[in-house]
Design an enzyme around this catalytic site. Structure first.
Site: not given
Ligand code: C5P
Length: 231
Positions: A29-30
């Site tokens: 993810g980020n």
């Protein structure tokens, strides 16, 4: 203007960051919080727009700041975001792609939690995700306005502004918001410094630059979008 600058316009906004599952408990993810995208949705609704927000992993406390008139679709992965955007595209006059989309996903998602095996490292094969923004540009109807985002730190060869101008031409959208994310700016914070660029054929012009809270910046971006939309 009576009713607001976006009265009668349907605005699709994406917010947050996509997650790509590796196994049932882990993901790639980020750091996007979805604050900028939800602020844009709020500003577009305040300007009289009919707003549909596609939220990728945006926290409940961030979504709680939206007015009840905003329709929210929640998604997790890039594939889900792409599907939600494709479904909403025909009923949108403006599309604002502020979500941070994962460029890659795992080639295979493990059905069971991955176990540590001995002292070896682990290799995970990634495959590229489709570029949703570029896809929307390809499938768009006539006068739909498409706004991309660029979170740039700059590179040894080019500063953030040059990279943003090149990205606007490469992606073929109409407007691009540059978000300078160097030195821990932007992600997760309540403030932002942005530059809004417009493309006309192969020419890129600066529409505005501003700095402030994500709500203040969003009001300016929405005003810039409305001015381009209404010529
Ligand atoms: O190329 P880059 O990821 O910096 O482009 C950012 C813009 O492209 C954002 O508007 C983002 O929402 C969009 N994007 C996308 N699909 C991807 C990657 C980025 O729509 N796979």
């Amino acid at each position: 203007a009576p009713g607001g600058a976006l009265a009668g316009n349907r605005i699709l906004v994406t917010a947050g960051g996509t997650r790509e599952p590796l196994d049932p408990v882990r993901y790639l993810g980020n750091r996007s919080s979805g604050k900028q995208g939800t602020a844009l949705a709020r500003a577009a609704a305040a300007a009289g727009g009919s707003v549909h927000l596609v939220a990728a992993n945006v926290g409940a406390e961030v979504l709680a700041g939206l007015p009840p008139t905003v329709t929210v679709t929640e998604v997790e992965t890039t594939a889900e975001l792409a599907e939600a955007c494709a479904a909403a595209q025909p009923e949108s006059d403006v599309i604002i792609m502020s979500a941070a989309v994962s460029d890659y996903r795992a080639a295979e998602t493990a059905a069971h939690k991955m176990k540590k095996s001995g002292d070896e490292g682990l290799r995970i094969e990634l495959v590229q995700n489709p570029d949703i923004l570029a896809g929307l540009v390809r499938t768009r109807a006539g006068d739909q306005l498409i706004v991309g985002f660029a979170a740039e730190t700059g590179s040894p060869e080019a500063g953030p502004e040059q990279l943003a101008r090149e990205k606007l031409l490469r992606k073929g959208c109409d407007l691009l918001v540059l978000n300078d994310v160097s030195a821990g700016k932007a992600f997760g914070t309540d403030t932002n410094a942005i530059v809004l660029y417009a493309r006309d054929g192969d020419a890129v012009s600066e529409v505005l630059r501003t700095e402030g809270t994500k709500d203040e910046v969003s009001e300016k971006v929405v005003a810039g979008v409305a001015s381009v939309l209404h010529g």
